[in-house]
Design a protein around this motif. Structure first.
Motif, short mmCIF file in Angstrom:
data_model
loop_
_atom_site.label_atom_id
_atom_site.label_comp_id
_atom_site.label_asym_id
_atom_site.label_seq_id
_atom_site.Cartn_x
_atom_site.Cartn_y
_atom_site.Cartn_z
N LEU A 1 1.38 9.31 -6.41
CA LEU A 1 2.05 10.64 -6.68
C LEU A 1 2.74 10.74 -7.76
O LEU A 1 2.86 11.68 -8.26
CB LEU A 1 2.68 10.86 -5.22
N GLU A 2 3.57 9.61 -8.00
CA GLU A 2 4.60 9.73 -9.17
C GLU A 2 3.81 9.95 -10.61
O GLU A 2 4.30 10.75 -11.47
CB GLU A 2 5.51 8.59 -9.18
N ASN B 1 0.88 11.10 -10.92
CA ASN B 1 0.16 12.32 -11.14
C ASN B 1 1.28 13.55 -11.57
O ASN B 1 1.00 14.30 -12.23
CB ASN B 1 -0.47 12.67 -9.89
N LYS B 2 2.52 13.37 -10.80
CA LYS B 2 3.59 14.18 -11.15
C LYS B 2 3.96 14.32 -12.56
O LYS B 2 4.47 15.49 -12.99
CB LYS B 2 4.61 14.03 -10.30
N THR B 3 3.81 13.44 -13.51
CA THR B 3 4.25 13.36 -14.59
C THR B 3 3.20 13.61 -15.61
O THR B 3 3.33 13.61 -16.90
CB THR B 3 4.66 11.66 -15.09
N LYS B 4 1.88 13.74 -15.18
CA LYS B 4 0.93 14.26 -16.13
C LYS B 4 0.75 15.82 -16.41
O LYS B 4 1.02 16.50 -15.43
CB LYS B 4 -0.53 13.86 -15.63
N LEU C 1 0.69 -1.10 0.02
CA LEU C 1 0.00 -0.22 -0.17
C LEU C 1 0.77 1.26 -0.07
O LEU C 1 0.50 2.24 -0.78
CB LEU C 1 -1.07 0.00 1.00
N THR C 2 1.98 1.25 0.94
CA THR C 2 2.93 2.25 0.89
C THR C 2 3.34 2.58 -0.81
O THR C 2 3.42 3.76 -1.27
CB THR C 2 3.88 2.21 1.79
N ASP C 3 3.76 1.66 -1.38
CA ASP C 3 4.52 1.69 -2.59
C ASP C 3 3.47 2.32 -3.33
O ASP C 3 3.71 2.98 -4.41
CB ASP C 3 4.99 0.50 -3.19
#
Length: 204
Positions: free
Chosen positions: A198-199, A201-204, A190-192
């Motif tokens: 997050l990652e 969303n950051k790239t969009k 779940l952590t990963d």
């Protein structure tokens, strides 16, 4: 008859097929030393899976939503008030043969050093900066699994009998090493996955 079946199916919520138990956990974010951290618990010796690193959480009670269960368990285990918890949303959940586990991301609006956790359920708590997870992914290990049939299994009732090609598979089990704490299994997964969201969303 068909109208009754249609009404029955329309009003019946769908669930995973099986005898799974339902659980809900909170992935707690807390601000510490000027940055966001994820808070973890080390489970107490008097409860199941003692010594494991986990999120606050537990079984969903009757007439309780998954979110309500996550909030209640967090309140009980961390000894915080409902007003100290701000739920941001839910991430994808886990379905196994034995359990369905929902995970909510929430903010703990309380200083870390002021949290007096329940010693009946929790041995200790610690935090790891969110930035650590953004820079370090877990190591995944592969475990194979296969079916073991009892002696009286009716092979004569299936095509090819004992030569039937039953599906086998693999478990991918993630591990983190967090300052001497081993984080693995569902909590690591779940952590990963949260970090993946997050990652992405950051790239969009």
């Amino acid at each position: 008859m068909l109208d009754q079946i249609e009404d029955l199916l329309k009003n019946r919520p769908c669930q995973p097929l099986g005898k799974q138990r339902f659980f809900s956990v909170m992935l707690p974010l807390i601000q510490r030393e000027g940055e966001w951290h994820i808070l973890y618990e080390v489970r107490g010796t008097r409860i199941s899976q003692p010594g494991e690193t986990s999120f606050p959480g537990g079984a969903v009670e009757a007439n309780e939503s998954f979110e309500e269960a996550a909030v209640r368990e967090t309140m009980e285990e961390l000894n915080v008030e409902q007003s100290d918890i701000r739920v941001l949303g839910e991430i994808d959940y886990i379905v196994s043969e034995f359990a369905v586990i929902h995970c909510f991301v929430g903010v703990i609006d309380k200083p870390f050093d002021s949290i007096q956790f329940s010693k009946a359920e929790v041995a200790s708590i610690f935090t790891i900066p969110l930035s650590y997870f953004l820079e370090n992914r877990p190591t995944y290990y592969v475990s194979d699994y296969q079916l073991n049939h009892p002696e009286d299994f009716p092979f004569d009732r299936i095509p090819n009998g004992k030569n039937y090609q039953f599906k086998t598979g693999q478990h991918l089990i993630p591990f983190y090493d967090l300052n001497g704490h081993s984080l693995w299994g569902f909590t690591a997964n779940l952590t990963d996955h949260f970090v993946e969201i997050l990652e992405e969303n950051k790239t969009k």
